[in-house]
Design an enzyme around this catalytic site. Structure first.
Site, PDB file in Angstrom:
ATOM      1  N   SER A 112     -17.335  -1.849   3.949  1.00  0.00           N
ATOM      2  CA  SER A 112     -15.217  -2.160   3.672  1.00  0.00           C
ATOM      3  C   SER A 112     -14.757  -1.533   4.831  1.00  0.00           C
ATOM      4  CB  SER A 112     -14.704  -2.061   2.413  1.00  0.00           C
ATOM      5  OG  SER A 112     -13.323  -2.834   2.564  1.00  0.00           O
ATOM      6  N   HIS A 113     -13.305  -0.825   3.612  1.00  0.00           N
ATOM      7  CA  HIS A 113     -12.845  -0.186   4.835  1.00  0.00           C
ATOM      8  C   HIS A 113     -13.604   1.956   5.639  1.00  0.00           C
ATOM      9  CE1 HIS A 113     -11.578   0.501   1.222  1.00  0.00           C
ATOM     10  NE2 HIS A 113     -11.335   2.229   1.278  1.00  0.00           N
ATOM     11  N   ASP A 276      -9.788  -4.620   8.835  1.00  0.00           N
ATOM     12  CA  ASP A 276     -10.350  -3.706   7.988  1.00  0.00           C
ATOM     13  C   ASP A 276     -12.285  -3.963   8.722  1.00  0.00           C
ATOM     14  OD1 ASP A 276     -11.256  -5.229   5.765  1.00  0.00           O
ATOM     15  OD2 ASP A 276     -11.426  -3.839   4.702  1.00  0.00           O
ATOM     16  N   ASP A 278     -15.234  -4.873   7.511  1.00  0.00           N
ATOM     17  CA  ASP A 278     -15.710  -6.100   6.392  1.00  0.00           C
ATOM     18  C   ASP A 278     -14.811  -7.181   6.878  1.00  0.00           C
ATOM     19  OD1 ASP A 278     -14.019  -5.354   3.761  1.00  0.00           O
ATOM     20  OD2 ASP A 278     -15.595  -6.472   3.158  1.00  0.00           O
ATOM     21  N   ASP A 280     -11.700  -8.283   5.251  1.00  0.00           N
ATOM     22  CA  ASP A 280     -10.832  -8.833   4.297  1.00  0.00           C
ATOM     23  C   ASP A 280      -9.588  -8.047   3.787  1.00  0.00           C
ATOM     24  OD1 ASP A 280     -12.114  -5.862   2.920  1.00  0.00           O
ATOM     25  OD2 ASP A 280     -12.700  -7.300   1.559  1.00  0.00           O
ATOM     26  N   ARG A 281      -8.757  -6.995   4.382  1.00  0.00           N
ATOM     27  CA  ARG A 281      -7.055  -6.672   4.233  1.00  0.00           C
ATOM     28  C   ARG A 281      -6.976  -6.336   6.459  1.00  0.00           C
ATOM     29  NH1 ARG A 281      -8.148  -0.608   1.764  1.00  0.00           N
ATOM     30  NH2 ARG A 281      -9.650  -1.274   0.380  1.00  0.00           N
ATOM     31  N   LYS A 375     -10.430 -11.747  -0.662  1.00  0.00           N
ATOM     32  CA  LYS A 375      -9.365 -11.325   0.379  1.00  0.00           C
ATOM     33  C   LYS A 375      -9.847 -11.931   1.759  1.00  0.00           C
ATOM     34  CE  LYS A 375      -9.269  -6.417  -0.045  1.00  0.00           C
ATOM     35  NZ  LYS A 375      -9.992  -6.242  -0.976  1.00  0.00           N
TER      36      LYS A 375
HETATM   37  C1  G16 Z   1     -11.935  -2.893  -3.014  1.00  0.00           C
HETATM   38  C2  G16 Z   1     -10.866  -4.178  -3.644  1.00  0.00           C
HETATM   39  C3  G16 Z   1      -9.733  -4.330  -4.212  1.00  0.00           C
HETATM   40  C4  G16 Z   1      -9.060  -2.721  -4.334  1.00  0.00           C
HETATM   41  C5  G16 Z   1      -9.448  -1.937  -3.267  1.00  0.00           C
HETATM   42  C6  G16 Z   1      -8.855  -0.231  -3.629  1.00  0.00           C
HETATM   43  O1  G16 Z   1     -11.443  -3.062  -1.173  1.00  0.00           O
HETATM   44  O2  G16 Z   1     -12.105  -4.818  -3.272  1.00  0.00           O
HETATM   45  O3  G16 Z   1      -9.631  -4.867  -4.787  1.00  0.00           O
HETATM   46  O4  G16 Z   1      -7.459  -2.992  -4.199  1.00  0.00           O
HETATM   47  O5  G16 Z   1     -11.427  -1.518  -3.105  1.00  0.00           O
HETATM   48  O6  G16 Z   1      -9.891   0.250  -4.575  1.00  0.00           O
HETATM   49  P1  G16 Z   1      -9.589   1.711  -5.395  1.00  0.00           P
HETATM   50  O7  G16 Z   1      -8.007   1.551  -4.931  1.00  0.00           O
HETATM   51  O8  G16 Z   1     -10.230   1.533  -7.043  1.00  0.00           O
HETATM   52  O9  G16 Z   1     -10.372   2.244  -4.373  1.00  0.00           O
HETATM   53  P2  G16 Z   1     -11.669  -3.349  -0.202  1.00  0.00           P
HETATM   54  O10 G16 Z   1     -11.463  -3.632   1.049  1.00  0.00           O
HETATM   55  O11 G16 Z   1     -12.935  -1.712  -0.106  1.00  0.00           O
HETATM   56  O12 G16 Z   1     -13.392  -3.669  -0.958  1.00  0.00           O
END
Ligand code: G16
Length: 543
Positions: A112-113, A276, A278, A280-281, A375
């Protein structure tokens, strides 16, 4: 031709909030990827003869892991793999491809990010047939399996030519390399008023989109510039790079500070957005107006009917517990259901499948709808553009009008990253122990504790229960302090402190957020002692 290779378990293959994320160097250990993939396959039933979708954000190690996954899918009995050209698929596009082609499931290779490159992070996430992240029932089974695994299956086959669109084979299995953008772009066209957005750009509306050298570049070029007529150059950093150009592909006010600064000037464009690693953000900034993710959820829900895909209205809204209650006020006004879930997109899947909610969102810069089961960064950008085109107002005007109707939820998140894990978990335990004694106490004139507990979620669709999903201290006036440990970090522990204060429709909406929340920031230090116990002077990131 199928080979069964002996292996031994790794102790650390526990999926977090969103799949298994770890340093690349951890993933590069012999059999690390293989063990995890085999544990996933061993935890699934009924996939023999079915299709598996594979794609990723192009981060370093994707190429190696994708070839491994293809060979193992063939050995385990899938009859077909669909993979994006050059291994590319944004997370929302992967979700759509799984749904559109009725695949059995999919592997999304991304952290992800989190930063990429040889010294960065890598990740593997399994998505089920509805296109969404595997629910806890499966991720728990995968972890259990990783603890006892003693062999994995693969085949002796050459690499697939991922740059060539079309059908190939890996052993007896069909591998179809697909255009990563086409199906997703076609879906977006069914949801939004592309003609109105085209007119908006034609009328001189200006925008900048930062793809952060990550996956959204090809999608944003194709949709914003090629289809909607935004001028070339609207999309910045549009080529996905294995190390994201050494950047940190997290679209927030820290890593997109330059864009924020530009949007706060007269010379800046009308609209700024980013996505971000991937895809999704999302980050949304109007001229002179940053829109917090929590506000964005509320605003998108309140205005969704302006887009063709949602013109019949929305069935309900869901948000993660730490996300502000701004959307709750919209749900109330619309007379629709509001659901509060734990952090993690996987918790929205059942609600979306059951038709109970149409729009979901999280404070962590994620919004999406029932069009996929992830997302979706570009979706949020396009819905915002559709709303701006339909209302013929600036983002700032739309946000201010919203607050004048619903009131404003001042909101911030303070992250303390790479904290010593022992200190962090003791801190959380000690705060938990204080909770029963806090209820009813007054801390300042308008801060009376109404409730203080650990968030527990009871899924109304499948009846499952998830406990210890974050500590929340709620006040009688609607203010909240929430503390939880992140489930996506890869080094030490990340403490997330979420602060929220409600200001009524006729209240003051022009305060600086950190100033408006100062009493709560002080109080949280009194309760949890993060600075004192970690020795940190400031949060690592404030969003
Ligand atoms: C993931 C999850 C999200 C979550 C985020 C932060 O996002 O898909 O639902 O809100 O992580 O999670 P945490 O607070 O546990 O670090 P992504 O964009 O990283 O896949």
């Amino acid at each position: 031709m199928i080979q069964t290779i002996k292996t031994t378990p790794f102790g650390d293959q526990k999926p977090g909030t969103s799949g298994l994320r770890n340093r690349v160097s951890v993933y590069q250990q012999t059999n690390y990827v293989e063990n995890y993939l085999q544990a996933i396959f061993d935890s699934l039933e009924g996939f023999v003869g079915q299709t598996l979708v594979i794609g990723g954000d192009r981060r370093f190690y994707n190429d190696v892991a994708i070839q491994t996954a293809i060979r193992m899918a063939a050995a385990n009995g899938f009859s077909k793999v669909m993979v994006g050209q050059n291994g590319l698929l944004s997370t929302p596009a992967a979700s759509h491809v799984i749904r559109h082609y009725r695949a059995f499931g999919g592997l999304v290779l991304s952290a992800s990010h989190n930063p990429g490159g040889p010294d960065g992070d890598f990740g593997i996430k399994y998505n089920v047939g509805n296109g969404g992240p595997a629910p806890e029932k499966i991720t728990n089974a995968v972890y259990d399996r990783t603890q006892e695994i003693d062999s994995y299956k693969t085949i002796d086959a050459p690499d697939v030519a991922l740059d060539q669109i079309g059908v190939q084979r890996s052993g007896d299995m069909v591998v179809e390399v697909i255009d990563p953008v086409a199906d997703y772009a076609a879906l977006m066209e069914t949801l939004f008023d592309f003609a109105a957005i085209e007119d908006l750009f034609a009328s001189g509306f200006t925008m900048t989109f930062d793809a952060m050298n990550a996956i959204t570049g090809p999608y944003a070029h194709a949709i914003l510039e090629n289809r909607l007529g935004a001028p070339k150059g609207t999309v910045k950093n549009g080529a996905p790079l294995p190390d994201f150009g050494k950047g940190h592909p997290d679209p927030n006010l820290v890593y997109c500070k330059d864009m924020f600064d530009l949007l706060m000037t007269a010379a800046g464009p009308d609209f700024g957005a980013a996505s971000d690693g991937d895809g999704d953000r999302n980050l949304i900034i109007g001229k002179y107006r940053f829109v917090t993710p929590s506000d964005s959820l509320a605003l998108l829900a309140a205005n969704a009917h302006l887009a063709p895909g949602y013109k019949a209205g929305i069935a309900g809204i869901a948000r993660s517990m730490p996300t502000s209650a701004a959307a709750d006020r919209v749900a109330e006004k619309l007379g629709i259901a509001m659901h509060e879930t734990p952090t993690g997109w996987k918790f929205f899947g059942n609600l979306l499948d059951a038709g109970r909610v149409t729009i979901c969102g999280e404070e962590s810069a994620g919004t999406g709808s029932n069009h996929v089961r992830e997302k979706d960064g570009l979706w949020a950008v396009l819905l915002w553009l559709n709303i701006v085109a339909a209302r013929k107002q600036s983002v700032d005007e739309i946000v201010r009008e919203h607050w004048a109707i619903y009131g404003r939820n001042y909101y911030t998140r303070h992250d303390y990253e790479e904290v010593d894990a022992t200190i962090a978990s003791k801190l959380v335990d000690d705060l938990r122990a204080q909770l029963p004694g806090l209820v009813g106490q007054n801390f300042g004139e308008d801060l009376q504790v109404a409730y203080a507990n650990d968030f527990k979620y009871h899924d109304p669709v499948d009846g499952s229960i998830s406990v210890k999903q974050g500590i929340r201290i709620g006040f009688a006036n609607g203010s909240r302090i929430v503390l939880r440990l992140s489930g996506t970090g890869t080094v030490g522990a990340t403490l997330r402190l979420y602060l929220e204060r409600y200001e009524a429709a006729d209240g003051r909406h022009d305060l600086d957020t950190q100033v408006a929340l100062e009493p709560l920031i002080k109080l949280s230090e009194q309760f949890a002692g993060i600075k004192q116990r970690t020795g940190r002077q400031e949060p690592s990131v404030i969003t």
